[in-house]
Enzyme design. Structure first.
Site, short mmCIF file in Angstrom:
data_model
loop_
_atom_site.label_atom_id
_atom_site.label_comp_id
_atom_site.label_asym_id
_atom_site.label_seq_id
_atom_site.Cartn_x
_atom_site.Cartn_y
_atom_site.Cartn_z
N ASP A 11 0.90 -1.33 0.26
CA ASP A 11 -0.06 -0.02 0.01
C ASP A 11 0.86 1.37 0.10
O ASP A 11 0.77 2.17 -0.67
CB ASP A 11 -1.02 0.06 1.36
CG ASP A 11 -2.11 -1.04 1.14
OD1 ASP A 11 -1.73 -2.06 0.43
OD2 ASP A 11 -3.20 -0.82 1.98
N ARG A 45 -0.19 6.32 16.96
CA ARG A 45 -0.42 7.17 15.91
C ARG A 45 0.18 8.65 16.23
O ARG A 45 0.89 9.22 15.43
CB ARG A 45 -2.10 7.30 15.43
CG ARG A 45 -2.24 5.86 15.05
CD ARG A 45 -1.48 5.46 13.72
NE ARG A 45 -1.96 3.96 13.38
CZ ARG A 45 -1.21 3.01 12.92
NH1 ARG A 45 0.33 2.89 13.31
NH2 ARG A 45 -1.54 1.84 12.67
N ASP A 58 -7.52 5.33 11.97
CA ASP A 58 -6.02 5.73 12.00
C ASP A 58 -5.91 7.14 11.05
O ASP A 58 -5.08 7.96 11.33
CB ASP A 58 -5.18 4.43 11.18
CG ASP A 58 -5.04 3.63 12.40
OD1 ASP A 58 -5.06 4.00 13.58
OD2 ASP A 58 -4.96 2.46 11.92
N SER A 100 -5.77 -7.62 8.33
CA SER A 100 -4.76 -6.35 8.53
C SER A 100 -4.30 -6.51 9.94
O SER A 100 -5.11 -6.55 11.06
CB SER A 100 -5.69 -5.16 8.34
OG SER A 100 -5.15 -4.31 9.03
N1 ARG Z 1 -9.51 -1.09 15.61
C1 ARG Z 1 -8.28 -0.49 16.31
C2 ARG Z 1 -8.08 0.81 16.30
O1 ARG Z 1 -8.87 1.53 15.76
C3 ARG Z 1 -7.09 -1.10 15.41
C4 ARG Z 1 -6.79 -0.56 14.23
C5 ARG Z 1 -5.68 -1.45 13.47
N2 ARG Z 1 -5.37 -0.60 12.27
C6 ARG Z 1 -4.82 -0.98 11.54
N3 ARG Z 1 -4.14 -0.24 10.59
N4 ARG Z 1 -4.90 -2.15 11.04
O2 ARG Z 1 -7.34 1.33 17.30
#
Ligand code: ARG
Length: 433
Positions: free
Chosen positions: A26, A108, A137, A191
């Protein structure tokens, strides 16, 4: 405020953009797409947060995509991640929707902060990330950018390009000679996001909340059924709310988290399967492994029980969901999170001492605790009859007299007696009609 999201305005000249780069498909496609679309240079930023992957590989990948050596940034952020982000959050006891220990959310803002620093060093004019348009994210990156670099433009290719899905990405990669790592057969189809605090799994079969998470998904914890049949007692030392030593051995914050991950993971602690409410409105199902974080929260609570005043604990606990929601929703760099942090850190001051945690087949429980700042007084609490002045010297300042309880209960009960009286008269009135 200017619209910093340059969705349709590809013509505005961008010179240099700093991209959060993992080296995966990606972000590699995004790198090339940015170069093409904006005719600009791209600097890459890759962080080691203890995800357990070789971050140096990103250097070769960026180079192969035409990024200048002086524009490739790879930083080991394990220490600031744990010391300045994870530990302050653990002090708050933060859990989102009661369960999620925020392992992805807390990483993040740190990545965003370092990207902004790189952007300033290079006098870049934009920041970019590879988050999709549905998740949390993107929100976390961009709110951190808004707080730290309100003047920089933000490019979020997933929201603006026409490469809809996986197939389009693969075709683009092929057209542009971007190497696509062929996944080994049986590689996970979901993921994954990992760092020193947790591993998260989303997507693929997990999207069906009725589908049970298979045992093969988990990577950081042992199946509790297969965990050792003997419990292990682990002594954790805390200073002002933060864990500093395990079984008497001092550790740096990242090493301590790594070690407790190993121990708790071995005993099958910290698995979670939940459906959560995303900031973007939808529900999503995730599986999480947070062995060390889970153990530390339980241990800390044990120590708070003897060191925190009742009302302070209640206040902090009342505010915890607000704090967790700041972290979850991307408001780490916000006046409200900082104000809450001030309160949380103040309350953490007396939380020093030791806790013995028993690790056994998926559970961690406190079996002993002590602190030089304990509020617990055996003399006050004991079931045994105690004399207020056992040594015959000066009487202690805090003293419990059982006779005081009578007046205390009478006054507490006064309003209940009046209320009972009121109910009786209301019933009488109703009877008259
Ligand atoms: N749902 C969780 C959160 O929002 C995990 C997100 C995982 N992110 C990813 N890019 N796979 O914190």
């Amino acid at each position: 405020m200017p619209d910093r999201n340059q969705k349709d305005n590809h013509k505005d000249k961008i010179r240099l953009v700093v991209l959060a780069f993992s080296g995966g498909l990606d972000t590699s496609v995004i790198l090339r797409w940015l170069q093409e679309t904006y005719d600009c240079q791209v600097a890459t930023f890759t962080a080691d947060l203890g995800q357990g992957e070789e971050v140096e590989e990103a250097r070769e990948k960026a180079r192969a995509l035409g990024v200048k050596s002086e524009h490739i940034f790879i930083e080991d952020l394990r220490t600031p991640f744990v010391a300045d982000f994870v530990f302050p959050m653990l002090r708050a006891g933060a859990r989102y929707e009661d369960l999620y220990l925020l392992g992805t959310a807390i990483a993040r803002p740190l990545i965003a902060q370092r990207m902004v620093e790189v952007a300033r060093r290079l006098s870049a004019d934009a920041l970019s990330h590879g988050c999709t348009g549905k998740g949390n994210d993107q929100v976390r990156f961009e709110l951190a950018f808004a707080a730290l670099a309100p003047d920089l433009r933000v490019l979020a290719p997933w929201r603006s390009w026409d490469l809809g899905g996986r197939q389009a990405l693969l075709a683009y990669a092929k057209r542009h000679g971007i190497p696509v790592a062929t996944k080994p057969s049986g590689a996970p189809a979901y993921s994954i996001d990992a760092n020193l605090l947790h591993v998260s799994y989303e997507g693929g079969e997990l999207e069906d909340p009725w589908h049970k998470v298979e045992d093969s998904v988990w990577t950081r914890t042992q199946n509790p059924q297969a965990a050792p049949d003997e419990p292990q007692d682990l002594c954790i030392s805390f200073v002002a709310g933060d864990a500093v030593a395990l079984d008497g051995k001092a550790f740096s914050p990242p090493d301590l988290l790594a070690e407790i991950n190993r121990l708790a993971g071995h005993h099958g602690i910290g698995r979670l399967d939940m459906v959560e409410s995303r900031t973007t409105g939808m529900k999503s199902r995730g599986a999480y492994e947070t062995p060390g974080g889970t153990a530390l929260l339980i241990a800390r609570r044990g120590l708070e029980q003897i060191t925190l005043d009742r009302e302070v604990m209640r206040l902090r606990d009342d505010l915890m969901p607000r704090y967790a929601s700041c972290v979850y929703s991307g408001f780490w760099f916000s006046p409200e999170r900082l104000a809450l942090q001030g309160l949380v850190d103040e309350t953490a001051c007396p939380v020093s001492g030791e806790v013995v945690l028993r690790l056994f087949k998926g559970s961690a429980s406190v079996v002993a605790r002590r602190s030089p700042h304990s509020l617990y007084s055996e003399q006050v609490s004991s079931f045994e009859e105690t004399s207020p002045d056992p040594a015959g010297g000066n009487a202690p300042v805090a003293e419990y007299r059982q006779s005081d309880a009578e007046g205390f209960i009478r006054l507490q009960g006064l309003r209940l007696q009046l209320w009972a009286e009121q109910k009786r008269s209301l019933a009488e009135d109703k009877g008259k009609k």
